[in-house]
Design an enzyme around this catalytic site. Structure first.
Site, mmCIF file in Angstrom:
data_model
loop_
_atom_site.group_PDB
_atom_site.id
_atom_site.type_symbol
_atom_site.label_atom_id
_atom_site.label_comp_id
_atom_site.label_asym_id
_atom_site.label_seq_id
_atom_site.Cartn_x
_atom_site.Cartn_y
_atom_site.Cartn_z
ATOM 1 N N GLY B 103 0.835 -1.197 0.000
ATOM 2 C CA GLY B 103 0.000 0.000 0.000
ATOM 3 C C GLY B 103 0.861 1.235 0.000
ATOM 4 O O GLY B 103 2.065 1.169 -0.238
ATOM 5 N N CYS B 104 0.246 2.399 0.265
ATOM 6 C CA CYS B 104 0.973 3.658 0.229
ATOM 7 C C CYS B 104 1.710 3.844 1.547
ATOM 8 O O CYS B 104 1.302 4.630 2.386
ATOM 9 C CB CYS B 104 0.028 4.813 -0.053
ATOM 10 S SG CYS B 104 -0.743 4.666 -1.659
#
Lengths: 352, 105
Positions: B103-104
């Site tokens: 993910g980020c």
């Protein structure tokens, strides 16, 4: 132990003395010409701002060049705007012209104020990110080259904000810009069954899908993608490196219009789909540049003074927008995600 | 993929040093991974966190959320950082042999 958690330096320490003296005590401002602002304080003191476009991705050499200019004309003070423009803040009026001459000699544009096109808010693209469907810096350069005169001259009906995001994570401002350039995929992810369980968490991958197209496959210790349910958002690839979705042939760009964030005149708006797909065509993306330029020109010819792209479309109606721009209206334009009903027309009011 | 010799066995790791096959993990591998994360000695407290992460991963297939980790082990986030200087994800999860957080991040 190294020193940690001490936050950014206090901004007050870096303000030019004239700003510090008149902080919170400004009377009014004027735009002297595109790119040059004058703020007058209650004390009568005047401060001039020269706004210069930047490419956002800058080398330290360029930053040193900016610092040299700031040392020469602004006593070492300079700032960046929220759209990555450089602002030189001058207390002496006679410094404006020599600064602009030197900036222009470097090939940097002065502008971006008032009813101009300001800089494009954009993202990483192929420079640095692993999930993009297109490039950022390349398209921004191509588009700004074509629209250069709109940055330097005050000749639009209202502010024009163009933003770019290279995938639909939409880092930045594409969902709320007058014109938005957004990278999209058009093919489902390719599942690497052998790798998936080792490098990712299966429940997280399943939960990452907005349309529920991913199902666990316990036999393979992997997941399956139901292709008819997939709309190629790429969110599962963000969660798992084993769900590769990039496809050089089918990835491309969609254009969105009519977003805004300010509350002036009308409420903030989301941008909405105008062109579902344009191909990636590096290094100059001629199709994208042509389409953006066309949208700007049609809006500039038809909008009233002070009317943002979204306000103009709302006044004339979307059917007139599609007619004036000549963009074909397709099934792709019709919202079909969960609570889409309010976006349908529930009235007989429309134009032929 | 690069390979690393951890506790006498050759294991595939990615460029951040996360082991690629959770099944190859054992206590000796954890000790070897700990050295790469600035943890010189695995104390009882370290093992409490590592075993909890490991167990949760084997049971549910995901790493626990930070809140869950803190609640179940009784350590505050600050204490977790004292144990694993690079944090619960890059430090503790790596040592416990879990997949790399995505993910980020």
């Amino acid at each position: 132990m190294p020193r940690t958690d001490f936050g950014p330096p206090y901004y007050g320490d870096m303000l030019p003395p004239v700003i510090k003296r008149n902080y919170g005590k400004w009377a009014y401002h004027e735009i002297l010409r595109p790119g040059v602002l004058k703020h007058v304080a209650e004390s009568g003191e005047e401060v001039y701002t020269v706004r210069v476009g930047s490419a956002r991705l800058l080398s330290t050499d360029t930053i040193r060049d900016i610092c040299d200019l700031a040392d020469k004309y602004c006593d070492g003070y300079v700032r960046f705007t929220s759209r990555h423009n450089i602002e030189f803040i001058l207390s002496k009026k006679e410094n404006i012209e020599p600064l602009i001459a030197e900036v222009k000699a470097k090939g940097w544009p002065v502008g971006g104020t008032g009813s101009c096109l300001s800089n494009m808010v954009h993202t990483q693209g192929w420079i640095h990110c692993h999930t993009p469907a297109t490039d950022a810096s390349g398209i921004v350069k191509a588009v700004m080259d074509e629209l250069y005169s709109y940055f330097e001259e005050d000749k639009l009906p209202a502010k024009l904000r163009i933003a770019l995001a290279c995938c639909l994570n939409m880092c930045g401002a594409v969902h709320c810009s007058d014109i938005a350039i957004l990278g999209i995929h058009r093919t489902p992810p390719r599942v690497n069954h052998e790798m998936l369980a080792k490098v990712s968490e299966i429940p997280t991958v399943v939960a990452s899908c907005p349309t529920g197209a991913i199902r666990p496959n316990p036999k393979l210790k992997s997941v399956d993608v139901i292709e008819e349910r997939c709309m190629y958002c790429g969110n599962c690839y963000t969660m798992s490196p084993a769900m590769e979705i990039m496809d050089p042939e089918n990835d491309g760009i969609s254009l969105w219009v009519g977003g805004k964030v300010s509350n002036a005149r009308s409420a903030p708006m989301f941008s909405r789909l105008a062109i579902p797909y344009l191909p990636n065509n590096p290094p100059r993306w001629p199709e994208v540049v042509e389409a953006v330029k066309h949208l700007v020109e049609v809006w500039a010819t038809h909008a009233r003074k002070g009317e943002r792209m979204g306000e103009w479309i709302e006044r004339i109606g979307w059917e007139t927008f599609f007619k004036l721009t000549g963009i074909p209206f397709t099934d792709k334009h019709i919202d079909d995600f969960v609570f889409s009903v309010p976006t349908f027309r529930t009235t007989v009011q429309f134009r032929w | 993929m690069p390979k690393m010799v951890l506790a006498g066995i050759e294991i595939e790791v990615d460029e951040d040093g996360f082991i690629q096959d959770p099944d190859k993990w054992n206590e000796a591998v954890a000790k070897a991974l700990a050295e790469t994360e600035g943890v010189t000695e695995l104390t009882e407290d370290h093992w409490k966190v590592i075993n909890y992460l490991r167990q949760y991963y084997l049971q549910f297939g995901i790493a626990p959320m930070i809140r869950k980790l803190c609640k179940e082990t009784g350590f505050t986030l600050k204490q977790i950082y004292d144990l694993f200087p690079s944090g619960p994800a890059k430090g503790a999860c790596k040592i416990a042999g879990l997949p790399k957080p995505t993910g980020c991040v």
